[in-house]
Design a protein around this motif. Sequence first.
Motif, mmCIF file in Angstrom:
data_model
loop_
_atom_site.group_PDB
_atom_site.id
_atom_site.type_symbol
_atom_site.label_atom_id
_atom_site.label_comp_id
_atom_site.label_asym_id
_atom_site.label_seq_id
_atom_site.Cartn_x
_atom_site.Cartn_y
_atom_site.Cartn_z
ATOM 1 N N VAL A 152 19.612 -28.323 -29.819
ATOM 2 C CA VAL A 152 20.196 -28.268 -28.476
ATOM 3 C C VAL A 152 19.102 -28.207 -27.423
ATOM 4 N N ARG A 153 19.341 -28.916 -26.321
ATOM 5 C CA ARG A 153 18.447 -28.841 -25.163
ATOM 6 C C ARG A 153 19.198 -28.178 -24.019
ATOM 7 N N PHE A 154 18.457 -27.438 -23.210
ATOM 8 C CA PHE A 154 19.047 -26.597 -22.175
ATOM 9 C C PHE A 154 18.594 -27.027 -20.780
ATOM 10 N N MET A 155 19.513 -26.883 -19.816
ATOM 11 C CA MET A 155 19.169 -27.010 -18.405
ATOM 12 C C MET A 155 19.532 -25.685 -17.734
ATOM 13 N N PRO A 156 18.614 -24.708 -17.769
ATOM 14 C CA PRO A 156 18.919 -23.426 -17.135
ATOM 15 C C PRO A 156 19.047 -23.570 -15.625
ATOM 16 N N THR A 157 20.029 -22.878 -15.079
ATOM 17 C CA THR A 157 20.321 -22.915 -13.642
ATOM 18 C C THR A 157 20.876 -21.553 -13.241
ATOM 19 N N GLY A 158 20.490 -21.100 -12.066
ATOM 20 C CA GLY A 158 21.019 -19.839 -11.559
ATOM 21 C C GLY A 158 19.932 -18.797 -11.432
ATOM 22 N N GLY A 159 19.430 -18.617 -10.209
ATOM 23 C CA GLY A 159 18.410 -17.615 -9.955
ATOM 24 C C GLY A 159 16.990 -18.068 -10.223
ATOM 25 N N ILE A 160 16.803 -19.318 -10.617
ATOM 26 C CA ILE A 160 15.460 -19.821 -10.914
ATOM 27 C C ILE A 160 14.753 -20.182 -9.612
ATOM 28 N N THR A 161 13.470 -19.842 -9.539
ATOM 29 C CA THR A 161 12.667 -20.082 -8.342
ATOM 30 C C THR A 161 11.457 -20.950 -8.683
ATOM 31 N N ALA A 162 10.727 -21.331 -7.654
ATOM 32 C CA ALA A 162 9.499 -22.097 -7.871
ATOM 33 C C ALA A 162 8.503 -21.304 -8.705
ATOM 34 N N VAL A 177 15.400 -27.945 -15.306
ATOM 35 C CA VAL A 177 15.971 -26.760 -14.673
ATOM 36 C C VAL A 177 16.682 -27.187 -13.398
ATOM 37 N N GLY A 178 17.736 -26.463 -13.066
ATOM 38 C CA GLY A 178 18.420 -26.675 -11.795
ATOM 39 C C GLY A 178 18.016 -25.582 -10.833
ATOM 40 N N GLY A 179 17.797 -25.941 -9.593
ATOM 41 C CA GLY A 179 17.387 -24.946 -8.609
ATOM 42 C C GLY A 179 17.699 -25.378 -7.201
ATOM 43 N N SER A 180 17.696 -24.408 -6.296
ATOM 44 C CA SER A 180 18.027 -24.715 -4.901
ATOM 45 C C SER A 180 16.924 -24.332 -3.933
ATOM 46 N N TRP A 181 15.770 -23.911 -4.450
ATOM 47 C CA TRP A 181 14.735 -23.452 -3.516
ATOM 48 C C TRP A 181 14.231 -24.571 -2.603
ATOM 49 N N MET A 182 14.277 -25.817 -3.077
ATOM 50 C CA MET A 182 13.810 -26.928 -2.241
ATOM 51 C C MET A 182 14.899 -27.472 -1.317
ATOM 52 N N VAL A 183 16.148 -27.042 -1.544
ATOM 53 C CA VAL A 183 17.274 -27.458 -0.694
ATOM 54 C C VAL A 183 18.043 -26.216 -0.244
ATOM 55 N N ALA A 184 17.311 -25.186 0.110
ATOM 56 C CA ALA A 184 17.921 -23.921 0.526
ATOM 57 C C ALA A 184 18.848 -24.133 1.717
ATOM 58 N N GLY A 185 19.871 -23.300 1.791
ATOM 59 C CA GLY A 185 20.888 -23.456 2.817
ATOM 60 C C GLY A 185 20.348 -23.462 4.228
ATOM 61 N N ASP A 186 19.348 -22.624 4.514
ATOM 62 C CA ASP A 186 18.816 -22.588 5.877
ATOM 63 C C ASP A 186 18.074 -23.874 6.222
#
Length: 213
Positions: A152-162, A177-186
Amino acid sequence: MNASATDVLGGHRIVPVVVLDDPARADALGAALVAGGLPVAEATFRTPEAAAVLRRLADNDDLVVGAGTVLTPRQVDEAIEAGARFIVSPGLSADVVRRCQEVGVPVIPGISTPSEIMRALDLGLDTVKFFPAEANGGLPTIKALAAAFPQVRFMPTGGITADSAPAYLAHPSVAAVGGSWMVAGDLLRDGRWDEVAARCAASTTLYGLGAPA
């Protein structure tokens, strides 16, 4: 044979997770992702305008756009109609997975337990989203799960940072990995597209960094 999720991602190992409620900003966001060298987006179905946002992003031929937070087969159809090339779900729904398989679109369902991984394997999948990653023990949990499920291969997402992403990416069982630090809401709210592009560019340098797995 249907393309796999990792095939569709085209080698990109960081997937920006986008929450955007204004379709008018989607063109500028897409341009920023491309300019930053990270032309991938998971547009989440968390807002009333999600399908419209996804459609605008998908109009950019340089982007690989998927739909996230997909909960029902109907949302699968809506996402594909809007141009989604892959589907991501926060949990494991057999109905969602089967609908994706019927229409030939890759799906990455969310899991957090061995039993859910076994259900995913029963459905013919070998790539899953580990979610929410940090809340469920992070990389140590992935290492334990990978030992039991080496296929199995994983795509961890949730709380991950740079800062934490490189260690995840260094593990051989982590596809992306999934992340939102580069597309942060602000950043999206304030239209800081140069900063989005800069964070995307910095994120592409994280591949292969971090402590050995």
